[in-house]
Every structure is written in C-alpha cells, then in structure tokens.
Design a protein around this motif. Structure first.
Motif, PDB file in Angstrom:
ATOM      1  N   LEU A   7       1.003  -1.562   0.043  1.00  0.00           N
ATOM      2  CA  LEU A   7       0.021  -0.047  -0.131  1.00  0.00           C
ATOM      3  C   LEU A   7       0.831   1.092   0.036  1.00  0.00           C
ATOM      4  CD1 LEU A   7      -2.728  -0.785   2.662  1.00  0.00           C
ATOM      5  CD2 LEU A   7      -2.794  -1.121   0.265  1.00  0.00           C
ATOM      6  N   PRO A   8       0.257   2.323  -0.638  1.00  0.00           N
ATOM      7  CA  PRO A   8       1.266   3.847  -0.320  1.00  0.00           C
ATOM      8  C   PRO A   8       1.193   3.887   1.057  1.00  0.00           C
ATOM      9  CG  PRO A   8      -0.523   3.717  -2.167  1.00  0.00           C
ATOM     10  CD  PRO A   8      -0.870   2.405  -1.672  1.00  0.00           C
ATOM     11  N   PRO A   9       1.931   4.825   1.762  1.00  0.00           N
ATOM     12  CA  PRO A   9       1.849   5.120   3.110  1.00  0.00           C
ATOM     13  C   PRO A   9       0.354   5.289   3.709  1.00  0.00           C
ATOM     14  CG  PRO A   9       3.555   6.251   1.812  1.00  0.00           C
ATOM     15  CD  PRO A   9       2.638   5.631   1.208  1.00  0.00           C
ATOM     16  N   VAL A  10       0.420   4.668   4.734  1.00  0.00           N
ATOM     17  CA  VAL A  10      -1.044   4.364   5.509  1.00  0.00           C
ATOM     18  C   VAL A  10      -1.161   5.379   6.776  1.00  0.00           C
ATOM     19  CG1 VAL A  10      -2.496   2.715   6.667  1.00  0.00           C
ATOM     20  CG2 VAL A  10      -1.385   2.201   4.551  1.00  0.00           C
ATOM     21  N   ILE A  11      -2.312   6.123   6.670  1.00  0.00           N
ATOM     22  CA  ILE A  11      -2.693   6.903   7.838  1.00  0.00           C
ATOM     23  C   ILE A  11      -3.963   5.869   8.417  1.00  0.00           C
ATOM     24  CG2 ILE A  11      -3.698   9.089   9.080  1.00  0.00           C
ATOM     25  CD1 ILE A  11      -1.913   9.067   5.505  1.00  0.00           C
ATOM     26  N   HIS A  12      -3.634   5.072   9.730  1.00  0.00           N
ATOM     27  CA  HIS A  12      -4.860   4.221  10.188  1.00  0.00           C
ATOM     28  C   HIS A  12      -5.494   5.305  11.063  1.00  0.00           C
ATOM     29  CE1 HIS A  12      -5.792   0.006  11.349  1.00  0.00           C
ATOM     30  NE2 HIS A  12      -6.708   0.469  10.806  1.00  0.00           N
ATOM     31  N   ILE A  13      -6.917   5.073  11.389  1.00  0.00           N
ATOM     32  CA  ILE A  13      -7.703   5.965  12.108  1.00  0.00           C
ATOM     33  C   ILE A  13      -8.583   5.186  12.789  1.00  0.00           C
ATOM     34  CG2 ILE A  13      -9.445   8.062  12.299  1.00  0.00           C
ATOM     35  CD1 ILE A  13      -8.045   8.948   9.576  1.00  0.00           C
ATOM     36  N   ALA A  14      -8.754   5.173  14.174  1.00  0.00           N
ATOM     37  CA  ALA A  14      -9.612   4.625  15.043  1.00  0.00           C
ATOM     38  C   ALA A  14     -10.295   5.486  15.916  1.00  0.00           C
ATOM     39  CB  ALA A  14      -9.062   3.391  15.757  1.00  0.00           C
ATOM     40  N   GLY A  15     -11.252   5.071  16.693  1.00  0.00           N
ATOM     41  CA  GLY A  15     -11.769   5.915  17.503  1.00  0.00           C
ATOM     42  C   GLY A  15     -13.430   5.734  17.682  1.00  0.00           C
ATOM     43  N   THR A  16     -14.115   6.267  18.676  1.00  0.00           N
ATOM     44  CA  THR A  16     -15.643   6.026  18.504  1.00  0.00           C
ATOM     45  C   THR A  16     -16.327   7.043  17.576  1.00  0.00           C
ATOM     46  OG1 THR A  16     -15.391   5.173  20.788  1.00  0.00           O
ATOM     47  CG2 THR A  16     -17.776   5.807  20.131  1.00  0.00           C
ATOM     48  N   ASN A  17     -16.022   8.237  17.842  1.00  0.00           N
ATOM     49  CA  ASN A  17     -16.740   9.456  16.803  1.00  0.00           C
ATOM     50  C   ASN A  17     -15.471  10.187  16.253  1.00  0.00           C
ATOM     51  OD1 ASN A  17     -19.576   8.928  17.854  1.00  0.00           O
ATOM     52  ND2 ASN A  17     -18.916   9.463  19.809  1.00  0.00           N
ATOM     53  N   GLY A  18     -16.010  10.943  15.130  1.00  0.00           N
ATOM     54  CA  GLY A  18     -15.184  11.611  14.411  1.00  0.00           C
ATOM     55  C   GLY A  18     -14.154  11.281  13.559  1.00  0.00           C
ATOM     56  N   LYS A  19     -14.133   9.758  13.393  1.00  0.00           N
ATOM     57  CA  LYS A  19     -13.085   9.243  12.489  1.00  0.00           C
ATOM     58  C   LYS A  19     -13.441   9.564  11.112  1.00  0.00           C
ATOM     59  CE  LYS A  19     -14.246   4.775  13.136  1.00  0.00           C
ATOM     60  NZ  LYS A  19     -15.302   5.004  14.161  1.00  0.00           N
ATOM     61  N   GLY A  20     -14.548   9.729  10.482  1.00  0.00           N
ATOM     62  CA  GLY A  20     -15.140   9.847   9.130  1.00  0.00           C
ATOM     63  C   GLY A  20     -14.679  11.567   8.846  1.00  0.00           C
ATOM     64  N   SER A  21     -15.154  12.174   9.726  1.00  0.00           N
ATOM     65  CA  SER A  21     -14.844  13.886   9.726  1.00  0.00           C
ATOM     66  C   SER A  21     -13.520  14.209   9.590  1.00  0.00           C
ATOM     67  CB  SER A  21     -15.523  14.531  10.727  1.00  0.00           C
ATOM     68  OG  SER A  21     -16.916  14.700  10.412  1.00  0.00           O
ATOM     69  N   THR A  22     -12.398  13.297  10.403  1.00  0.00           N
ATOM     70  CA  THR A  22     -11.218  13.567  10.568  1.00  0.00           C
ATOM     71  C   THR A  22     -10.450  13.260   8.977  1.00  0.00           C
ATOM     72  OG1 THR A  22     -11.331  13.382  12.847  1.00  0.00           O
ATOM     73  CG2 THR A  22      -9.049  13.242  11.793  1.00  0.00           C
ATOM     74  N   GLN A  23     -10.761  12.025   8.913  1.00  0.00           N
ATOM     75  CA  GLN A  23     -10.287  11.411   7.486  1.00  0.00           C
ATOM     76  C   GLN A  23     -10.545  12.351   6.286  1.00  0.00           C
ATOM     77  OE1 GLN A  23     -11.962   8.505   4.637  1.00  0.00           O
ATOM     78  NE2 GLN A  23     -10.823   7.054   5.934  1.00  0.00           N
ATOM     79  N   ALA A  24     -11.922  12.944   6.155  1.00  0.00           N
ATOM     80  CA  ALA A  24     -12.290  13.746   5.139  1.00  0.00           C
ATOM     81  C   ALA A  24     -11.447  15.202   5.095  1.00  0.00           C
ATOM     82  CB  ALA A  24     -13.612  14.120   5.100  1.00  0.00           C
ATOM     83  N   MET A  25     -11.232  15.488   6.402  1.00  0.00           N
ATOM     84  CA  MET A  25     -10.264  16.752   6.559  1.00  0.00           C
ATOM     85  C   MET A  25      -8.688  16.633   5.938  1.00  0.00           C
ATOM     86  SD  MET A  25     -11.436  18.649   9.912  1.00  0.00           S
ATOM     87  CE  MET A  25     -13.239  18.695  10.513  1.00  0.00           C
ATOM     88  N   ILE A  26      -8.464  15.450   6.629  1.00  0.00           N
ATOM     89  CA  ILE A  26      -7.017  15.002   5.814  1.00  0.00           C
ATOM     90  C   ILE A  26      -6.710  14.897   4.550  1.00  0.00           C
ATOM     91  CG2 ILE A  26      -5.192  13.409   6.138  1.00  0.00           C
ATOM     92  CD1 ILE A  26      -6.140  12.674   8.847  1.00  0.00           C
ATOM     93  N   ARG A  27      -7.953  14.324   4.061  1.00  0.00           N
ATOM     94  CA  ARG A  27      -7.910  14.077   2.288  1.00  0.00           C
ATOM     95  C   ARG A  27      -8.108  15.452   2.031  1.00  0.00           C
ATOM     96  NH1 ARG A  27     -11.976  13.142  -1.103  1.00  0.00           N
ATOM     97  NH2 ARG A  27     -13.529  12.786   0.612  1.00  0.00           N
ATOM     98  N   ALA A  28      -8.886  16.371   2.273  1.00  0.00           N
ATOM     99  CA  ALA A  28      -9.107  17.481   1.469  1.00  0.00           C
ATOM    100  C   ALA A  28      -7.513  18.330   1.659  1.00  0.00           C
ATOM    101  CB  ALA A  28     -10.209  18.391   2.261  1.00  0.00           C
ATOM    102  N   GLY A  29      -7.010  17.973   2.729  1.00  0.00           N
ATOM    103  CA  GLY A  29      -5.870  18.933   3.029  1.00  0.00           C
ATOM    104  C   GLY A  29      -4.521  18.425   1.842  1.00  0.00           C
ATOM    105  N   LEU A  30      -4.338  16.922   1.903  1.00  0.00           N
ATOM    106  CA  LEU A  30      -3.542  16.398   1.112  1.00  0.00           C
ATOM    107  C   LEU A  30      -3.854  16.585  -0.308  1.00  0.00           C
ATOM    108  CD1 LEU A  30      -2.914  12.901   2.964  1.00  0.00           C
ATOM    109  CD2 LEU A  30      -1.252  15.186   2.950  1.00  0.00           C
ATOM    110  N   GLU A  31      -5.126  16.352  -0.905  1.00  0.00           N
ATOM    111  CA  GLU A  31      -5.478  16.766  -2.219  1.00  0.00           C
ATOM    112  C   GLU A  31      -5.075  17.998  -2.725  1.00  0.00           C
ATOM    113  OE1 GLU A  31      -8.652  12.930  -2.765  1.00  0.00           O
ATOM    114  OE2 GLU A  31      -9.362  14.966  -2.361  1.00  0.00           O
ATOM    115  N   ALA A  32      -5.191  18.985  -1.533  1.00  0.00           N
ATOM    116  CA  ALA A  32      -5.041  20.372  -1.964  1.00  0.00           C
ATOM    117  C   ALA A  32      -3.671  20.483  -2.306  1.00  0.00           C
ATOM    118  CB  ALA A  32      -5.431  21.381  -1.000  1.00  0.00           C
ATOM    119  N   GLN A  33      -2.619  19.842  -2.115  1.00  0.00           N
ATOM    120  CA  GLN A  33      -1.393  19.608  -2.148  1.00  0.00           C
ATOM    121  C   GLN A  33      -0.912  18.945  -3.471  1.00  0.00           C
ATOM    122  OE1 GLN A  33       0.547  17.878   1.315  1.00  0.00           O
ATOM    123  NE2 GLN A  33       1.579  19.750   1.585  1.00  0.00           N
TER     124      GLN A  33
END
Length: 429
Positions: A41-67
């Motif tokens: 796999l390309p470098p992995v960011i692995h996200i666990a937790g009860t709440n906020g996983k999807g929103s946090t992932q979506a923000m990271i993706r938006a930031g990386l894609e902006a680059q």
C-alpha cells in the motif's frame, strides 16, 4: 453474464452466519491468497476511535489533495451506495472496476466462511495496492485491535479520535476496555495522534504507546486547538496557525480539525499550513449535521429547514445537542430511527430540552431497525414528546405544517443513507 457489484455483494453476505465476528484469522488467510496486498500500500494513515473518524479522515484528505497528492480512502458504512467505501486516488471506485475486484476476491476466498466487512475490506486493500497513490487513509470499522483494517505492519501514522461508549457487546462495557481495543492500532515506533479523550481512556492509550515505543501527539499536551473570534487557532511546538473554521458545522468539529491538522503537520512538510487551511475550507462529509437545501425531501419539508445527521451513540447525541444550541434559535423537531445495537435512551437524553418533539420511524430495509413504537417509548422515557410515523415522507409532511421550523433527521447512518437516496442527492462523490 457479468454480475453487478450489488449482486456480488449480496452473495458475499451469505458467507458467514454472523455480521460481526472479531478475529483476523480469516482476513490473513485471504490476504495471503491474494499476494498480501497490505504490504504494497501507499503510506497508510490508520484511524480508530468512537466518534469523528470520518470527519477527521475527510479533512486530512482535503488537505493532502489540495497539495496535489493522490489519496486512497476507505470508510464505512456507506450512505447511498457501496462505492463510497473505496476511493481510489481521489475518485470513488467505478462500477465495472468494483465488480471485477469483488469477483476476483470472491474467487480467491471460495466458500470459506468470512464476514461481509472482512471480505470487502480485503477487496479495498487489493484495489489500493494495485492503484498508484501518495497516501492511503484507512478508517477502522469496529474497535481496532481485531478490525479487518489492522493488518498494516508499519503505517506512516495512526490516529485515535475520541473514545466513548459504543458497540459494548463487542468491545467491552467500560471506557478503558473500549480504549484498549482502539489502542490496538498503535504500532511499534509509529507516531500516534490522540484526540480529546476521557482521562481513563488516555491512560490506556499512553500505556500501550509506551509498551511499543510509539511517540504520541496528544491533544492538550502536544497540540492545542480552539475557536477564537470566528476562526480556528491551532498551536504546537512548531508554532501557531490562524485558520478558517472547518466547513463542517458543530463544536465537536474543532477537535476533529485539530487531529487533521496535527496529521498534516506530520505528513505535509513545509506546505502544512496551506494544506491545513484547505482541509478546513474544502472538506465535505455528508450526513454530519448536513443542511439539505435541495432535493425531493427538502422541497417536501418547506417552509421548514431540513438537516441530516448520522450520529448514533450517547456522545454523538451530546455533540448534536451542542450543535443545535449553537444554531440560530428556531423550534427543532426530530425525525429519528435507530438500530437495535444502540443505546437509544443514552443517545436521546442530551436532546431533551433542545428538541420540541420527536417523530419515530423505522429504517426501511434494515433487519436490525428498532420499530418506531419502541423508539417513541425510549424518547418518552427521557421526557421527549414523541409520536410515530410510517415513513420519513409522512413525518416531513406533518412537520412542514408547523411553518418555518427546523427539522433534523437523525439516529443512524443507515437512515441517513435512506434519506439521501429519497432526496435524490446521494452520498459522497
């Protein structure tokens, strides 16, 4: 005849008698039969937790894609269609590619018992390994330690979002037990970003990190985030960032934004500030306190304003109540449907006094739905005035007669997906 992905997915549901059966044995066996794609796999960011996983992932993706980075992303459950779970280098997987992928994985598995989530997660990993990208974002499905995503030996980064009570029958009935399952994604020597936590959860996470020599970046210790003067302030040892508020509404999104920025500071190098600003302004994540302005249901609700949220546990109910309190004053009426695996009264209790009424519905097509009558009884038990309706459309017609009120459809991501399909606006694109 070529089968559609829906037909293959329907068949995959019959491979194991249980929906959830936490172990990694079946996953390892299938990954081995497919040439161990988890190791490619390309470098992995692995996200666990009860709440906020999807929103946090979506923000990271938006930031990386902006680059200009190409980013794979895996999330669950889907809202309108399964394709939402697998995003290949920025785009949702196409139907022909998904059908071919599922066919390949099913052939490798044969008739060996395996759960639906396990076999579809393996399919996602295979797709990610076969498609070039700069990063892979993996969201845990349930828990962490024995989740089907927990097969990457050395991710680039791990993240643990706030841990709270949910899925107790699988993860344990106390916060420390649940935190131990989430902390199972921590890997030896790999930095872990830790979002806002209960003290006893943080203690468990810190012990696991110390045991594995994994550096921690902990909210309130190594980084701080807050809303100030209509903007977002983030600070760590590298300095202070003055950023726009996240496009996703709600005070809980401040903490999610902090985790995303901490991740981008770790991943994006010198351009982290630009990436962080883009993460705030470009993020989109349906069914997380989403305003529905257009579509069939939005039209049916007028003159009421229509909102949608997929949160479904007590912590989600609490942040939803906070979010509603922060909106312009307007009578708020809930349309609620939930699954029988959830703490219904615990979810609804924070909304007492915030909502004027609740209309209970069953979730169409979901075997685990709670009957509307039972949801209404739970609402009454926490002093929330409740009625029932045969479906969402009927509830909306009745509530629209109250004038320019606020209507919030809530209680389940499965209900949210049903609503998006009815509305004709779909899920992520």
């Amino acid at each position: 005849m070529t089968l559609t992905s829906d037909a293959i997915l329907q068949r995959m549901m019959t491979l194991h008698p249980k929906v959830i059966d936490l172990t990694l044995d079946r996953v390892w066996q299938l990954l081995g039969a497919l040439g161990d794609p988890q190791d490619r796999l390309p470098p992995v960011i692995h996200i666990a937790g009860t709440n906020g996983k999807g929103s946090t992932q979506a923000m990271i993706r938006a930031g990386l894609e902006a680059q200009g980075r190409a980013v794979h992303a895996y999330t669950s459950p889907h809202l309108a269609r399964f394709h939402e779970r697998i995003r290949l280098a920025g785009s949702l997987i196409a139907e022909d590619a998904l059908a071919a992928l599922l066919d390949r994985v099913e052939a490798a598995n044969g008739t060996v018992p395996i759960t639906y989530f396990e076999i579809t997660t393996v399919a996602a990993l295979l797709a990610f390994a076969d498609t070039p990208a700069d990063f892979t974002l993996l969201e845990v499905g349930l828990g962490g330690r024995l989740d089907a995503t927990n097969v990457v030996a050395r991710p680039a980064l791990t993240i643990i979002t706030p841990v709270d009570l949910d899925h107790q029958s699988y993860l344990g009935h106390t916060l420390p037990l649940i935190a131990a399952e989430k902390a199972g994604i921590i890997k030896r020597g790999v930095t872990c970003i830790v979002g806002p936590q209960h003290d006893d959860c943080l203690a468990v996470i810190e012990r696991q990190a110390a045991r594995l020599g994994a550096p921690l970046l902990v909210h309130g210790q190594h980084w701080h985030v807050s809303e100030e003067r209509g903007g977002l302030i983030y600070q760590d040892e590298r300095g202070l960032l003055d950023l726009p508020l996240p496009a996703l509404p709600g005070p809980h999104q401040i903490g999610n934004a902090g985790m995303a920025i901490a991740a981008l500071r770790h991943l994006a190098g010198d351009d982290a500030e630009t990436a962080s600003a883009a993460a705030m302004t470009r993020v989109a994540w349906p069914a997380r306190m989403q305003r529905l302005d257009e579509g069939a249901l939005a039209d049916l609700a007028r003159p009421a304003e229509l909102w949608l949220d997929g949160g479904h546990n007590p912590a989600a109910g609490a942040v939803l109540a906070q979010t509603l309190k922060g909106l312009p004053p307007r009578p708020t009426h809930l349309i609620c449907g939930m699954l029988n695996t959830k703490d219904i009264a615990g979810y609804l209790s924070p909304l007492t006094g915030v909502a004027a009424s609740l209309t209970a519905v069953s979730i169409p097509g979901e075997a685990a739905t709670i009957p509307a009558e039972e949801t209404a009884r739970h609402a009454a038990s926490v002093s929330l005035a409740a009625t029932i309706a045969p479906d969402v459309e009927t509830a909306l017609r009745d509530l629209s007669a109250k004038g320019p009120v606020r209507v919030l459809i809530c209680g389940s991501l499965y209900l949210a997906g049903h609503v998006l399909r009815l509305n004709g606006t779909g899920g992520p694109v």
